[in-house]
Design a protein around this motif. Structure first.
Motif, short mmCIF file in Angstrom:
data_model
loop_
_atom_site.label_atom_id
_atom_site.label_comp_id
_atom_site.label_asym_id
_atom_site.label_seq_id
_atom_site.Cartn_x
_atom_site.Cartn_y
_atom_site.Cartn_z
N UNK A 56 0.77 -1.24 0.00
CA UNK A 56 0.00 0.00 0.00
C UNK A 56 0.80 1.29 0.00
N UNK A 57 2.11 1.21 -0.21
CA UNK A 57 2.94 2.42 -0.20
C UNK A 57 3.22 2.91 -1.62
N UNK A 58 3.45 4.22 -1.74
CA UNK A 58 3.93 4.77 -3.00
C UNK A 58 5.43 4.52 -3.10
N UNK A 59 5.88 4.08 -4.27
CA UNK A 59 7.29 3.78 -4.46
C UNK A 59 7.78 4.44 -5.74
N UNK A 60 9.06 4.78 -5.77
CA UNK A 60 9.67 5.37 -6.96
C UNK A 60 11.13 4.96 -7.02
N UNK A 61 11.56 4.24 -8.09
CA UNK A 61 10.79 3.76 -9.23
C UNK A 61 9.91 2.57 -8.83
N UNK A 62 8.98 2.21 -9.74
CA UNK A 62 8.19 1.01 -9.51
C UNK A 62 9.02 -0.20 -9.90
N UNK A 63 8.61 -1.36 -9.45
CA UNK A 63 9.35 -2.60 -9.73
C UNK A 63 9.46 -2.84 -11.22
N UNK A 64 10.67 -3.14 -11.67
CA UNK A 64 10.90 -3.45 -13.07
C UNK A 64 11.09 -2.27 -13.97
N UNK A 65 10.91 -1.05 -13.45
CA UNK A 65 11.11 0.14 -14.27
C UNK A 65 12.59 0.34 -14.56
N UNK A 66 12.93 1.09 -15.61
CA UNK A 66 14.34 1.42 -15.83
C UNK A 66 14.91 2.10 -14.60
N UNK A 67 16.12 1.71 -14.22
CA UNK A 67 16.78 2.30 -13.06
C UNK A 67 18.09 2.93 -13.50
N UNK A 68 18.39 4.06 -12.90
CA UNK A 68 19.61 4.79 -13.24
C UNK A 68 20.51 5.00 -12.04
N UNK A 69 20.09 4.49 -10.87
CA UNK A 69 20.95 4.52 -9.69
C UNK A 69 20.51 3.42 -8.75
#
Length: 421
Positions: A313-326
Motif C-alpha cells: 500500500x505504499x507509493x514507491x519510486x521507481x516502480x518494480x521493473x522500471x528502468x533504473x539509473x541509480x
C-alpha cells in the motif's frame, strides 16, 4: 526457480502477511531480475575488457607509503578507471574520504574567486549544498562564488526553458546531480544527462560541466563522460568499489581539468604525482572487477523492495521493473512512526550492529533530523544495503544498495514488518 520464503521467515520472525506479500513480490519481479542479469553481463564485459587491456599484475597490488612517488598500482588503477568511464584521465585516491569531499575539491579547483556555479538539477543534496552555499567556509560565502539554481518544475528532467535564464549568465561551472538525493524527483539516465549537456552547450558553451555520478556508476552501459560531461565525480565505497574498496573517491574526464583538481587537492606542481595507497590498492582493483555484479544485486534488491511495499500500500519510486539509473529506492511511508519502524526492522537483519536501535538525530549538513539504518563491513558503504530518511514531509525512506539479493529480500521483509505489520 521458485523461492520458498516460509522457513526463513519463521526463523526471522516475520509476520505471515508480510511473508505472503513478499512471496508474491518475488514472483512479480522474476522477469525484471532476468533483465538486470542481462544488463549486468553487458556491463561486466565492458569492465573485463578494460582489465584485459590494462595488463594488471601482482606488482600493481602492493600499495605505497609516504609521498608515494611512482606508485605503479595507483597509476594503473587510474588508467583502468578512466577506460571503464570512457574518459581521458582519472584521479582516484583514498585521500578523498567521500563523494562530497571529491565534489567540493573539484568545484574548488575549477571555480575562480567571484565565479559562478549553476546547479542545473535543482537543489543538490543537503550536505553538498551546506558545503557549497550555507557554510561560512563554503565557496559562496568564503570565496564569493555566485550560486545559481535552476528550478526543476515538471517532468522527468529539467526543461530547456527552465535552464536558459541561468545559462545566460555564462556560469563557470554547471553542476548536474545524477541521483535524486532527498528530492522528490527521479534520478537521471545517462541519455537525459546528455540532453542536459546539449542544452548547456547551446546556451553557455564555455561552461565546464561536472556530473555528480554517485550511486549511478555501472548501472547503465554508458557513463556521463560518454555523452559530453567534462568531469564526473563519485565515491569509491559506492558502486565502483564493488563492496570491497575501504575508502576513496574519484574524478574522471578531461585530462587538463583532472590535473587542475589534483593540483588543488594535493599541491600545485605535485598534483597526481603524490598520494599513498597503503593497502587499499588491491581492494580498488578487486572491487572494480566485482562492481557490475554487485550493482546488479542492488538493482534486484530494489526491484523487490518496490514490489513489496507497493503491494503493502505504499507509493514507491521507481516502480518494480522500471528502468533504473541509480541504486536508490524511494518508499513513501507517510509518518515518522513508520520511518522509525522501517529503520529498526532493517537494522536487526544487517550483518554488523544488528542489535543497535536506530534513533533520529542531527546529522552534519542536514537541516532536519535523520534516521538511518546501516550495518556495513565498510563504514558508510551504502552499496552494502542501508536506508536513511529525513524526518520531514513526505516522510520517504531511501533504500540504497544490497550486495546480495537474498540478504536484501530478507532484510526488507524485516523492514516491512517493522513499519507496517
Amino acid at each position: 526457480m521458485k523461492i520458498d520464503l516460509a522457513d526463513a521467515s519463521r526463523t526471522l520472525d516475520i509476520p505471515a502477511r508480510i511473508v505472503d506479500a513478499a512471496q508474491a513480490s518475488l514472483e512479480q519481479v522474476a522477469d525484471a531480475w532476468r533483465e538486470r542479469d542481462v544488463q549486468a553481463f553487458a556491463v561486466s564485459a565492458k569492465v573485463i575488457a578494460a582489465f584485459a587491456r590494462a595488463g594488471i599484475d601482482d606488482s600493481h597490488l602492493a600499495g605505497s607509503t609516504g609521498y608515494a612517488y611512482h606508485d605503479r598500482g595507483r597509476e594503473a588503477y587510474e588508467a583502468l578507471l578512466a577506460d571503464v568511464f570512457e574518459a581521458p584521465a582519472a584521479l582516484a585516491r583514498l585521500q578523498f574520504v567521500s563523494g562530497t569531499h571529491a565534489i567540493v575539491a573539484t568545484l574548488g579547483a575549477l571555480l575562480p574567486r567571484g565565479g559562478t556555479l549553476c546547479s542545473l538539477t535543482g537543489a543538490p543534496y543537503d550536505t553538498l549544498r551546506m558545503a557549497l552555499v550555507d557554510h561560512p567556509a563554503g565557496l559562496a560565502k568564503a570565496r564569493g562564488v555566485e550560486y545559481l539554481e535552476t528550478a526543476w518544475t515538471t517532468g522527468a528532467a529539467p526543461r530547456e526553458e527552465d535552464a536558459k535564464d541561468a545559462l545566460r549568465r555564462v556560469p563557470d561551472v554547471v553542476f548536474i546531480q545524477r541521483s535524486r538525493g532527498y528530492a522528490p524527483r527521479p534520478s537521471l539516465s545517462v541519455a537525459q544527462i546528455g540532453a542536459l549537456i546539449e542544452i548547456v552547450r547551446r546556451h553557455s558553451p564555455s561552461s565546464i560541466v561536472v556530473v555528480d555520478n554517485c550511486y549511478g556508476e555501472l548501472v547503465e552501459r554508458a557513463e556521463p563522460t560518454g555523452v559530453g560531461a567534462d568531469l564526473i565525480v563519485g565515491s569509491l565505497i559506492k558502486n565502483p568499489g564493488g563492496g570491497l574498496a575501504t575508502t576513496g573517491g574519484y574524478v574522471a574526464g578531461d585530462a587538463q581539468l583532472v590535473a587542475r583538481v589534483a593540483d588543488f587537492a594535493f599541491a600545485p606542481g605535485l598534483g597526481s604525482a603524490v598520494g599513498p595507497t597503503l593497502d587499499a590498492q588491491r581492494w580498488f582493483f578487486a572491487g572494480l572487477h566485482r562492481a557490475p555484479r554487485a550493482v546488479a544485486e542492488s538493482l534486484k534488491t530494489l526491484d523487490f523492495a518496490a514490489a513489496l511495499f507497493a503491494r503493502l500500500g505504499c507509493e514507491v519510486d521507481p516502480v518494480a521493473g522500471a528502468p533504473r539509473t541509480d541504486i536508490i529506492q524511494a518508499i513513501k511511508l507517510g509518518n515518522v512512526a513508520r520511518l522509525e519502524g522501517f529503520a529498526r526492522g532493517l537494522q536487526r537483519l544487517l550483518p554488523v550492529n544488528a542489535r543497535a536501535t536506530p534513533q533520529p538525530g542531527p546529522v552534519p549538513g542536514y537541516a532536519d533530523p535523520v534516521i538511518m539504518a546501516g550495518g556495513a563491513f565498510v563504514s558508510g558503504a551504502t552499496l552494502e544495503l542501508s536506508c536513511d530518511a529525513p524526518l520531514r514531509e513526505p516522510y520517504e525512506v531511501y533504500v540504497q544498495g544490497g550486495l546480495d539479493a537474498a540478504h536484501g529480500v530478507l532484510a526488507l521483509m524485516g523492514a516491512a514488518a517493522g513499519a507496517l505489520a
